[in-house]
Motif scaffolding. Structure first.
Motif, PDB file in Angstrom:
ATOM      1  N   GLN A   1       0.933  -1.287   0.112  1.00  0.00           N
ATOM      2  CA  GLN A   1       0.004  -0.084  -0.181  1.00  0.00           C
ATOM      3  C   GLN A   1       0.897   1.288   0.025  1.00  0.00           C
ATOM      4  O   GLN A   1       1.788   1.275   0.604  1.00  0.00           O
ATOM      5  CB  GLN A   1      -0.998   0.005   1.227  1.00  0.00           C
TER       6      GLN A   1
ATOM      7  N   HIS B   1     -12.509   8.741 -14.259  1.00  0.00           N
ATOM      8  CA  HIS B   1     -12.175   7.869 -13.225  1.00  0.00           C
ATOM      9  C   HIS B   1     -13.210   8.157 -12.058  1.00  0.00           C
ATOM     10  O   HIS B   1     -12.664   8.058 -10.924  1.00  0.00           O
ATOM     11  CB  HIS B   1     -10.723   8.181 -12.669  1.00  0.00           C
TER      12      HIS B   1
ATOM     13  N   ASP C   1     -13.146   6.298  -8.988  1.00  0.00           N
ATOM     14  CA  ASP C   1     -11.815   6.239  -8.289  1.00  0.00           C
ATOM     15  C   ASP C   1     -11.652   7.056  -7.323  1.00  0.00           C
ATOM     16  O   ASP C   1     -10.450   7.346  -6.748  1.00  0.00           O
ATOM     17  CB  ASP C   1     -10.658   5.767  -9.523  1.00  0.00           C
TER      18      ASP C   1
ATOM     19  N   LYS D   1      -3.733   3.876 -12.902  1.00  0.00           N
ATOM     20  CA  LYS D   1      -4.709   2.948 -13.257  1.00  0.00           C
ATOM     21  C   LYS D   1      -4.354   1.767 -14.317  1.00  0.00           C
ATOM     22  O   LYS D   1      -4.649   0.657 -14.134  1.00  0.00           O
ATOM     23  CB  LYS D   1      -6.081   3.388 -13.769  1.00  0.00           C
TER      24      LYS D   1
ATOM     25  N   SER E   1      -4.680  -6.413  -9.427  1.00  0.00           N
ATOM     26  CA  SER E   1      -5.528  -5.147  -9.287  1.00  0.00           C
ATOM     27  C   SER E   1      -4.366  -4.093 -10.006  1.00  0.00           C
ATOM     28  O   SER E   1      -3.610  -4.461 -10.784  1.00  0.00           O
ATOM     29  CB  SER E   1      -5.469  -4.567  -7.702  1.00  0.00           C
TER      30      SER E   1
ATOM     31  N   ASP F   1      -5.247   1.650  -7.346  1.00  0.00           N
ATOM     32  CA  ASP F   1      -6.058   0.842  -6.437  1.00  0.00           C
ATOM     33  C   ASP F   1      -5.161   0.771  -4.986  1.00  0.00           C
ATOM     34  O   ASP F   1      -5.740   0.741  -3.750  1.00  0.00           O
ATOM     35  CB  ASP F   1      -6.688  -0.544  -6.819  1.00  0.00           C
ATOM     36  N   ASN F   2      -3.617   0.405  -5.378  1.00  0.00           N
ATOM     37  CA  ASN F   2      -2.937   0.402  -4.194  1.00  0.00           C
ATOM     38  C   ASN F   2      -2.238   1.331  -3.583  1.00  0.00           C
ATOM     39  O   ASN F   2      -1.404   1.466  -2.673  1.00  0.00           O
ATOM     40  CB  ASN F   2      -1.921  -0.542  -4.495  1.00  0.00           C
TER      41      ASN F   2
ATOM     42  N   GLY G   1      -8.091   6.689  -5.029  1.00  0.00           N
ATOM     43  CA  GLY G   1      -7.530   5.027  -5.050  1.00  0.00           C
ATOM     44  C   GLY G   1      -7.384   4.575  -3.661  1.00  0.00           C
ATOM     45  O   GLY G   1      -8.254   4.937  -2.748  1.00  0.00           O
TER      46      GLY G   1
ATOM     47  N   GLY H   1      -8.478   2.020  -2.517  1.00  0.00           N
ATOM     48  CA  GLY H   1      -9.352   0.742  -2.378  1.00  0.00           C
ATOM     49  C   GLY H   1     -10.389   1.391  -1.367  1.00  0.00           C
ATOM     50  O   GLY H   1     -11.277   0.651  -1.015  1.00  0.00           O
TER      51      GLY H   1
END
Lengths: 795, 424
Positions: free
Chosen positions: B45, B82, B85, B339, B346, B350-351, B377, B379
């Motif tokens: 992360q 996005h 996101d 992305k 993933s 996202d991380n 982002g 998550g």
């Protein structure tokens, strides 16, 4: 809770000497007399029910050991003492009641603060600022390599960078200081062992490159540079320097050509940079004034590798012509100029690499003593004795005090472990010395001032004096004065301070103190709106700051009264500044000259100098609030609390300049806001006649299709005295020189000691001001009195 | 370190660090999707803070409506591809932080600054994360800035970590291999540095004995800093021997006009993306500073800072909008890139918890309330406008606490936080 002994508390605000008679009669935790006073005059509005201004005195703890609570009680004390509370509409406390308040609250505040000072000292271990670090390194090593920009900025408290309590320290900072020390050390060793490079170029009409479409012209055996568009015209291709360093710039026989009407002379700027269309950042390298008689200019500048210099008539007010050699992007030939374009002509331009700090023999002597350098080596048959002696001498200068055998030993041992190369049985000690010096420059004893509790020893006094007056470590003479005890006497300190103020290094005091006190270090934070302030050029930008520093230096040199902070009948000007101020232009001269001001001029004193007016405005607008806060904090020494949370900021609106005055009037109508704005607004409005670059204005700039609005600079001081404009405001301030002297003293104390004013410092400040009264509150006297005060002489 | 070159006036080039690296400007092109070494089995992360010293013009930023049905504003338009996101957060500010520009160092610390008059600060969100989780990468964290060294990153004892302002230098430190000779020299310097540090630490201990109670706090700070320097030396000794990751990007050409903060910012974003992707660091802050130069773009003739003080002048707002449009457009491009950087099943966005915010809600009036904020982002549940009360602001520090928890830290509060952010 602590019990506070009662002590007689004399009114020090009025300037009387404080007599500290600590009589240990215990009083109740909450002084009864204070309770009586608060009950009589304060609880009505500041209790648990009403708690105006979020202040509920009934439940406010009287725990003065708690710094937050201390600050609150201090503020309560000040507001009552200054007559701001109870508010005007309420009944005034009698003189007797005031006296009782002063003692019942003032004594415990003083006691707690003084006790803390006695225990911990006023100044926690202070670090050298980046400017002190740089100057000291240069003097220790004999080379001049600017390193300030490599070090984190010292943000300071109220601008004062030496205030220890806010000095930052982190691994990042330490690494940067270590890296900077390494860099200067490397340079010193490189020069000492390998010598240094020379470089020089001499341009005349015979050898100047003319193939550069943006470069120079020549006419009649003179080099000519016109004020042309594009503004990168006038660059000298041949001056591109091979290495970054200091260069001497000489211009011979410079004259003005095509002087426009109204200019007997004008200024030329020398800038360094790449002067390509893609590079917008150029650097100041000097300026000179030209007229009909040829003049010579000599100056020095730090120039980066690959940069060249540009010389043009740089005054913003001069008209610009089209460069006939240059065609625009559209390929169209430039229109011929319809007027004679101002130009500077000169015989020759000479550039040479210089090393300002020290000659090679001098650097070698500093680093290697009497040892001889051969082929980049220093061979010795008594290596450790020499290393020890050299390191010890160096450490004494670096640590600002003598170093014992035992203390220097680890440095010598570490150093000697690097001496490994042998030649003919003798060791090369150059690497050893370098490592030893490196360790000394990384030591906390160099980076931090060593001040143990109570009265300072003579070494620590020497350090404070030299860091104040020279922005660097003591020299040999000052260390001797510490060694023989001279610095422990008032006369000895006075004599040394006099000597130091006469030394060239004192210039650093006038730069450092003036810039921090008056916030001039932020002079470049915004650039004036180029469409509205075309006349604002790099020359002016340079000289407005010089003017202020020069003025302060003069006040100190001639021991002039603190009233000069707000008014004077003279100013330091050259033609560039005089044109900006629309004052009679003094004759051509290289330095700023002392000029008498016309009797009705608004320009005397510090506060109406362009540097101040610019730094208190942003690039487009002025704000009476920002200027008013500046005046209170820097000149009138009234530290204002920040606006309470939730107060909407006044949105600047350039479309109607009156609305701000109206908005502020509404703002002041609220009691909460009024308590500060009663102080902020008057000096702020007094400066409304000055635009963001310090020009006098009678009207605000008009928007299209509107009539300009007249400036109204009138207001009423917190004491209720009305004034019509800045002249009348100044007259009101100069009536109270003691107040201005106190302000100057408080500012100087932050800078000189490394801690800003504390409650229990007040009696001492009052005594300093009082002592200067017989010299009409002269600034030089104030500096001496500060140096001789217990605040300066105690940790 | 001989023959030092200088690139800025009165300052010595940090580029001397690159000496010897000039020869490898043409890098072999590798698959940028695969870190050259040390690819962790599970994607780590990351945190990427993008902070703005001059805010965003609120009428162009604030969307209409709230929750999932918000209607994008001018500035949010480019990000709409996005939409799922990121989250827009409005009506928040940092309690006790004020004082106009003086609030700038407090953006990520949230430390109350007494309306600008207080100078103490505390640890920033990025450094808090890096202190706990930053030990596994070559750089525990990166602090980048487009203008000036002032940054929102602060150490445990509240000292500012100056922002790095040269993209060339950052790129070189991250991705350019040094010559063997240079490495040897650095190794030597570090070893000597370590023995000097030992000596200096002993000197500090001796000093501690001579000095009094008033100096204790300063000495503690000095001991901590010395230990940290030692840690950096130790870690550098390890990393010098390991090859740096190779990336597709060409080393950036030096941006000569330092007023071109938009160009610097875009390059820094690209480098930051690669730094996260190659796991060179996991914690980055990029600060858009208080630029006092004129950005060389068509239609702009005044400095960014001046324009932010528009005083409702329409022409200035128009110029300011040109700059801020670019911020948003470049942000959208960054989202595109992150992305499309896949990591297992993933992707990098996202991380990466991305936080965009400012210390000013209205730069023209120096108002520190209603800070323009975007969380992307990482998550989180996105696609919404979390609208708090513009009159009674909600603490932004609550979001910082939520982020700490998101990274698995167990702190119960962060600066002025009162709870984890409601509705996140």
């Amino acid at each position: 809770m602590t019990k506070y002994p009662r002590l007689s508390f004399v009114l020090f605000i009025a300037g009387m000497l404080f007599v500290s008679t600590l009589v240990s009669t215990a009083v109740e935790p909450f002084p009864e007399e204070l309770d009586v006073f608060l009950d009589q005059h304060c609880y009505d509005c500041h209790d648990d029910l009403t708690s105006k201004g979020d202040l509920d005195l009934l439940s406010l703890d009287f725990d003065l050991e708690n710094p937050q609570l201390f600050a609150t009680w201090e503020r309560i004390f000040d507001r009552v003492i200054h007559g701001e509370m109870p508010p005007a509409k309420k009944e005034r406390p009698s003189e007797e009641e005031m006296q009782s308040f002063r003692e019942s609250l003032g004594s415990p505040l003083h006691f707690v603060d003084a006790q803390k000072k006695e225990q911990d000292g006023r100044v926690p271990m202070r670090r050298l600022t980046r400017s002190e670090f740089e100057n000291t390194l240069h003097e220790l090593l004999g080379v001049h390599v600017p390193i300030q920009d490599l070090l984190p900025e010292d943000r300071g408290k109220h601008g004062f960078e030496k205030v220890s309590s806010v000095q930052q320290l982190s691994h990042v900072l330490l690494q940067k200081y270590q890296g900077a020390a390494d860099l200067v050390l490397d340079e010193a060793f490189r020069i000492a062992l390998e010598g240094r490079q020379e470089w020089t170029v001499n341009l005349t009409h015979e050898n100047v490159s003319l193939d550069d479409r943006l470069g120079a012209f020549f006419e009649e055996s003179q080099i000519v540079s016109y004020r042309y568009r594009p503004p990168i015209s006038g660059r000298f291709k041949d001056t591109e320097v091979p290495e970054t360093g200091w260069y001497r710039i000489r211009v011979k026989g410079a004259k003005a050509k095509n002087r426009p009407k109204g200019y007997d002379s004008f200024w030329c700027s020398i800038l360094s940079g790449e002067f390509l269309f893609t590079s917008a950042v150029n650097h100041w390298a000097g300026a000179f004034e030209v007229g009909d008689e040829p003049i010579d200019y000599v100056g020095k500048a730090w120039i980066e590798k690959g940069h060249r210099i540009q010389i043009i008539p740089g005054e913003g007010g001069l008209p610009r012509g089209n460069n006939p050699r240059f065609t625009g992007a559209d390929g169209k030939q430039n229109q011929p100029n319809l007027f004679p374009v101002p130009a500077v002509t000169f015989e020759s331009l000479h550039l040479s690499r210089i090393y300002p700090q020290g000659s090679i023999p001098k650097i070698r002597e500093r680093l290697f003593g009497e040892l001889e350098v051969k082929n980049g080596k220093i061979l010795s048959d008594q290596p450790s004795a020499f290393v020890e002696e050299l390191l010890r001498d160096f450490a004494r200068l670096a640590f600002r005090r003598p170093v014992s055998d035992e203390e220097i030993r680890p440095y010598v041992e570490l150093a000697m472990s690097k001496a490994t190369t042998k030649e003919g049985g003798r060791l090369d000690i150059a690497p050893a010395l370098k490592t030893g010096y490196r360790a000394i420059l990384w030591s906390p004893r160099f980076l931090f001032l060593e001040e143990s509790g109570g009265p300072l020893d003579a070494w620590a006094i020497a350090a404070r004096m030299s860091l104040l007056l020279w922005e660097s470590n003591p020299d040999e003479t000052l260390l001797s004065a510490a060694e023989n005890g001279t610095l422990l006497t008032r006369e000895g300190r006075q004599a040394e301070a006099n000597r130091m103020l006469r030394d060239f290094r004192a210039r650093r005091f006038f730069e450092s103190f003036t810039d921090q006190w008056l916030d001039l270090k932020n002079i470049a934070a915004t650039h004036p709106d180029t469409t509205r302030f075309r006349q604002y050029d790099p020359i002016l930008h340079h000289f407005i700051v010089e003017e202020t520093r020069r003025y302060v230096r003069h006040l100190v040199a001639y021991n002039l009264s603190a009233t000069h902070l707000v008014d004077s009948d003279f100013a330091f000007l050259n033609s560039r500044l005089a044109r900006h101020y629309r004052l009679p232009v003094p004759p051509l001269a290289t330095d700023l000259q002392k000029v008498s001001l016309p009797p009705d001029s608004p320009r005397g004193g510090l506060v109406t100098q362009a540097s101040i007016l610019k730094v208190t405005a942003d690039g487009s607008n002025t704000s009476p609030i920002l200027r008013g806060v500046w005046m209170n904090e820097r000149i009138l020494t009234s530290h204002l609390p920040p606006p309470p949370p939730g107060v909407p900021a006044v949105e600047p609106d350039v479309r109607g300049a009156t609305s701000l005055r109206e908005m502020l009037q509404k703002h002041r109508a609220s009691e909460n806001c009024a308590s500060c704005h009663i102080k902020i607004d008057p000096p702020g409005y007094a400066l409304e006649n000055f635009d963001p670059v310090g020009n006098w204005r009678t009207h605000y700039p008009a928007q299209e299709g509107t009539t300009p609005i007249e400036v109204d600079a009138s207001f009423i001081t917190p004491k209720g005295e009305p004034f019509a404009d800045i002249r009348e405001w100044k007259a009101l301030q100069t009536k109270d020189p003691a107040n201005l002297a106190r302000s100057f003293t408080e500012q100087l104390i932050s800078h000189a000691t490394g801690a800003s004013m504390q409650f229990s410092d007040r009696p001492e400040v009052a005594a300093i001001v009082e002592a200067s009264a017989q010299d009409s509150y002269g600034l030089r006297t104030l500096i001496f009195e500060v140096i001789n005060s217990d605040l300066f002489l105690t940790k | 370190m001989k023959n030092v070159t200088f690139t800025t006036r009165k300052s010595i080039s940090r580029r001397h660090l690159l000496r010897g690296a000039g020869a490898c400007l043409a890098l072999p092109v590798l698959d940028a999707m695969t870190p050259a070494f040390g690819a962790p089995p599970k994607a780590p992360q990351r945190f990427f803070g993008f902070t703005l010293a001059l805010g965003l013009h609120a009428p162009h930023f604030l969307p209409e409506g709230e929750g999932r049905d918000y209607r994008p504003s001018r500035y949010l338009e480019p990000l709409q591809r996005h939409r799922e996101d990121f989250t827009i957060i409005s009506g928040t500010s940092l309690p006790g932080v004020g004082g106009g520009h003086r609030s700038e160092p407090f953006i990520l610390t949230g430390h109350p600054n007494a309306g600008g008059s207080g100078s103490k600060n505390s640890i920033s969100l990025d450094q808090k994360l890096a202190a706990q989780l930053g030990g596994e990468t070559r750089f525990p964290s990166l602090t980048l800035s487009t203008w000036g060294e002032l940054s929102p990153s602060h150490t445990e004892n509240g000292a500012m970590i100056p922002g790095m302002t040269s993209p060339e230098q950052v790129f070189a430190e991250l991705f350019l291999e040094e010559s063997a000779a240079r490495k040897k020299q650095r190794m030597h310097s570090i070893r000597e540095g370590r023995s000097i540090l030992d000596l200096v630490t002993n000197e500090t201990k001796a000093l501690e004995k001579r000095l009094g109670s008033g100096d204790r706090e300063k000495l503690d700070g000095l001991f901590t800093s010395l230990r940290e320097v030692e840690n950096r030396f130790v870690s550098n000794e390890t990393w010098i021997g390991k090859p740096k990751p190779k990336v597709e990007m060409e080393p950036p050409t030096p941006i000569k006009n330092r007023s071109d903060t938009l160009a610097i910012q875009l390059t820094m974003q690209q480098i930051a993306h690669l730094a996260l992707q190659t796991d060179s660091t996991r914690f980055i802050v990029l600060h858009s500073g208080l630029g006092s130069g004129v950005i060389p773009r068509e239609g702009i003739d005044q400095s960014y800072h001046n324009l932010s003080h528009h005083g409702l002048d329409e022409e200035k707002i128009e110029q300011l909008t040109l700059i801020e449009d670019t911020h948003m457009y470049d942000l959208a491009t960054l989202f595109d890139g992150m992305k499309s950087t896949s990591e297992g099943d993933s992707n990098l966005l996202d991380n990466t918890t991305m936080l965009v915010t400012s210390n000013l809600g209205n730069a023209s009036s120096h108002d520190t309330r209603n800070l323009p904020t975007i969380l992307a982002g990482g998550g989180f549940e996105h696609g919404r406008h979390l609208a708090f009360d513009p009159g009674q602001n909600y603490p932004l520090s609550n979001l910082y606490l939520s982020i700490l928890h998101h990274f698995g830290l167990a702190d119960t509060s962060f600066s002025t936080s009162t709870e984890k952010m409601r509705g996140l």
